[in-house]
Write a protein that holds these residues in place. Sequence first.
Motif, mmCIF file in Angstrom:
data_model
loop_
_atom_site.group_PDB
_atom_site.id
_atom_site.type_symbol
_atom_site.label_atom_id
_atom_site.label_comp_id
_atom_site.label_asym_id
_atom_site.label_seq_id
_atom_site.Cartn_x
_atom_site.Cartn_y
_atom_site.Cartn_z
ATOM 1 N N ARG A 43 0.821 -1.211 0.000
ATOM 2 C CA ARG A 43 0.000 0.000 0.000
ATOM 3 C C ARG A 43 0.860 1.268 0.000
ATOM 4 O O ARG A 43 0.432 2.322 0.452
ATOM 5 N N LEU A 44 2.042 1.146 -0.533
ATOM 6 C CA LEU A 44 2.953 2.281 -0.576
ATOM 7 C C LEU A 44 2.411 3.347 -1.524
ATOM 8 O O LEU A 44 2.011 3.053 -2.649
ATOM 9 N N SER A 45 2.342 4.581 -1.020
ATOM 10 C CA SER A 45 1.842 5.683 -1.836
ATOM 11 C C SER A 45 2.572 6.964 -1.453
ATOM 12 O O SER A 45 3.360 6.985 -0.517
ATOM 13 N N VAL A 46 2.271 8.013 -2.175
ATOM 14 C CA VAL A 46 2.872 9.322 -1.898
ATOM 15 C C VAL A 46 2.483 9.801 -0.496
ATOM 16 O O VAL A 46 3.249 10.482 0.170
ATOM 17 N N VAL A 47 1.315 9.412 -0.043
ATOM 18 C CA VAL A 47 0.863 9.786 1.299
ATOM 19 C C VAL A 47 1.856 9.276 2.353
ATOM 20 O O VAL A 47 2.149 9.974 3.328
ATOM 21 N N VAL A 48 2.367 8.097 2.141
ATOM 22 C CA VAL A 48 3.345 7.534 3.085
ATOM 23 C C VAL A 48 4.617 8.380 3.089
ATOM 24 O O VAL A 48 5.201 8.615 4.148
ATOM 25 N N LEU A 49 5.030 8.850 1.916
ATOM 26 C CA LEU A 49 6.206 9.728 1.869
ATOM 27 C C LEU A 49 5.975 10.989 2.696
ATOM 28 O O LEU A 49 6.855 11.431 3.433
ATOM 29 N N PHE A 50 4.780 11.556 2.580
ATOM 30 C CA PHE A 50 4.461 12.743 3.380
ATOM 31 C C PHE A 50 4.427 12.412 4.869
ATOM 32 O O PHE A 50 4.887 13.196 5.695
ATOM 33 N N LEU A 51 3.911 11.250 5.208
ATOM 34 C CA LEU A 51 3.895 10.824 6.609
ATOM 35 C C LEU A 51 5.325 10.681 7.143
ATOM 36 O O LEU A 51 5.627 11.119 8.255
ATOM 37 N N LEU A 52 6.193 10.100 6.335
ATOM 38 C CA LEU A 52 7.592 9.967 6.745
ATOM 39 C C LEU A 52 8.267 11.335 6.898
ATOM 40 O O LEU A 52 9.068 11.542 7.810
ATOM 41 N N LEU A 53 7.926 12.267 6.012
ATOM 42 C CA LEU A 53 8.451 13.636 6.146
ATOM 43 C C LEU A 53 7.954 14.303 7.429
ATOM 44 O O LEU A 53 8.705 15.000 8.114
ATOM 45 N N ILE A 54 6.698 14.082 7.754
ATOM 46 C CA ILE A 54 6.134 14.652 8.986
ATOM 47 C C ILE A 54 6.837 14.066 10.206
ATOM 48 O O ILE A 54 7.168 14.790 11.158
ATOM 49 N N LEU A 55 7.083 12.780 10.195
ATOM 50 C CA LEU A 55 7.803 12.157 11.312
ATOM 51 C C LEU A 55 9.227 12.698 11.421
ATOM 52 O O LEU A 55 9.749 12.895 12.522
ATOM 53 N N TRP A 56 9.864 12.955 10.293
ATOM 54 C CA TRP A 56 11.204 13.538 10.293
ATOM 55 C C TRP A 56 11.166 14.928 10.927
ATOM 56 O O TRP A 56 11.981 15.259 11.793
ATOM 57 N N LEU A 57 10.212 15.734 10.521
ATOM 58 C CA LEU A 57 10.098 17.073 11.098
ATOM 59 C C LEU A 57 9.759 16.998 12.588
ATOM 60 O O LEU A 57 10.282 17.773 13.390
ATOM 61 N N GLN A 58 8.907 16.067 12.959
ATOM 62 C CA GLN A 58 8.571 15.907 14.378
ATOM 63 C C GLN A 58 9.819 15.534 15.177
ATOM 64 O O GLN A 58 10.028 16.034 16.283
ATOM 65 N N ASP A 59 10.643 14.684 14.622
ATOM 66 C CA ASP A 59 11.902 14.320 15.281
ATOM 67 C C ASP A 59 12.792 15.550 15.434
ATOM 68 O O ASP A 59 13.393 15.770 16.482
ATOM 69 N N ALA A 60 12.856 16.373 14.404
ATOM 70 C CA ALA A 60 13.673 17.596 14.470
ATOM 71 C C ALA A 60 13.142 18.558 15.526
ATOM 72 O O ALA A 60 13.926 19.171 16.270
ATOM 73 N N ILE A 61 11.836 18.685 15.604
ATOM 74 C CA ILE A 61 11.244 19.554 16.622
ATOM 75 C C ILE A 61 11.563 19.011 18.012
ATOM 76 O O ILE A 61 11.940 19.749 18.917
ATOM 77 N N TRP A 62 11.431 17.725 18.179
ATOM 78 C CA TRP A 62 11.728 17.074 19.451
ATOM 79 C C TRP A 62 13.188 17.316 19.849
ATOM 80 O O TRP A 62 13.481 17.637 21.000
ATOM 81 N N LYS A 63 14.099 17.171 18.888
ATOM 82 C CA LYS A 63 15.526 17.384 19.174
ATOM 83 C C LYS A 63 15.828 18.860 19.443
ATOM 84 O O LYS A 63 16.765 19.175 20.167
ATOM 85 N N THR A 64 15.034 19.760 18.869
ATOM 86 C CA THR A 64 15.203 21.178 19.165
ATOM 87 C C THR A 64 14.864 21.439 20.629
ATOM 88 O O THR A 64 15.577 22.164 21.315
ATOM 89 N N PHE A 65 13.784 20.838 21.105
ATOM 90 C CA PHE A 65 13.440 20.974 22.523
ATOM 91 C C PHE A 65 14.581 20.433 23.383
ATOM 92 O O PHE A 65 14.953 21.033 24.382
ATOM 93 N N GLN A 66 15.129 19.297 22.971
ATOM 94 C CA GLN A 66 16.222 18.701 23.726
ATOM 95 C C GLN A 66 17.438 19.622 23.742
ATOM 96 O O GLN A 66 18.108 19.753 24.759
ATOM 97 N N SER A 67 17.715 20.292 22.639
ATOM 98 C CA SER A 67 18.887 21.175 22.589
ATOM 99 C C SER A 67 18.723 22.372 23.525
ATOM 100 O O SER A 67 19.706 22.892 24.045
ATOM 101 N N ARG A 68 17.492 22.798 23.750
ATOM 102 C CA ARG A 68 17.259 23.879 24.708
ATOM 103 C C ARG A 68 17.611 23.424 26.119
ATOM 104 O O ARG A 68 18.159 24.184 26.910
#
Length: 141
Positions: A43-68
């Motif tokens: 069921r691989l689709s472009v939607v999954v790519l966007f979901l993976l991008l969102i998870l990547w950004l969420q990880d970056a936001i999480w690590k930004t909090f950690q850096s503070r």
Amino acid sequence: MVKSDLASEWCLLQNQFDSYEKYSLLIKLVSVVVLSAVFFSNRLSVVVLFLLLILWLQDAIWKTFQSRIENRLLQLEGYLSNKQTPEDGDSRAYQFNSVYSKSRPSTIGLIHEYLHQAIRPTIAFPHVALLLMAGSVLFVS
């Protein structure tokens, strides 16, 4: 300046810092599970790519909090080791939010912080690899 209060704050923030690391790894694991599930269910689709991008950004936001937290930890360590002198009351214990609010960036600055974290190798590597894998299957097939 009461060193025991600074030491207590350091312990509290160090535990929180370690917790953020665990959750960052969990976000990466969720990305692997998501890609694996959609791949094996065909069921691989472009939607999954966007979901993976969102998870990547969420990880970056999480690590930004950690850096503070890391910034405050380093400041506390300097005070506790007597290698750093207090400035503007930053040496008072339990001032994490007050200290951060003095240097909080604008909205554009926050977005820049998140993107800067996203391209750090330890954050980007698994996410880029997953996106490349998903993209190669999706667009080559």
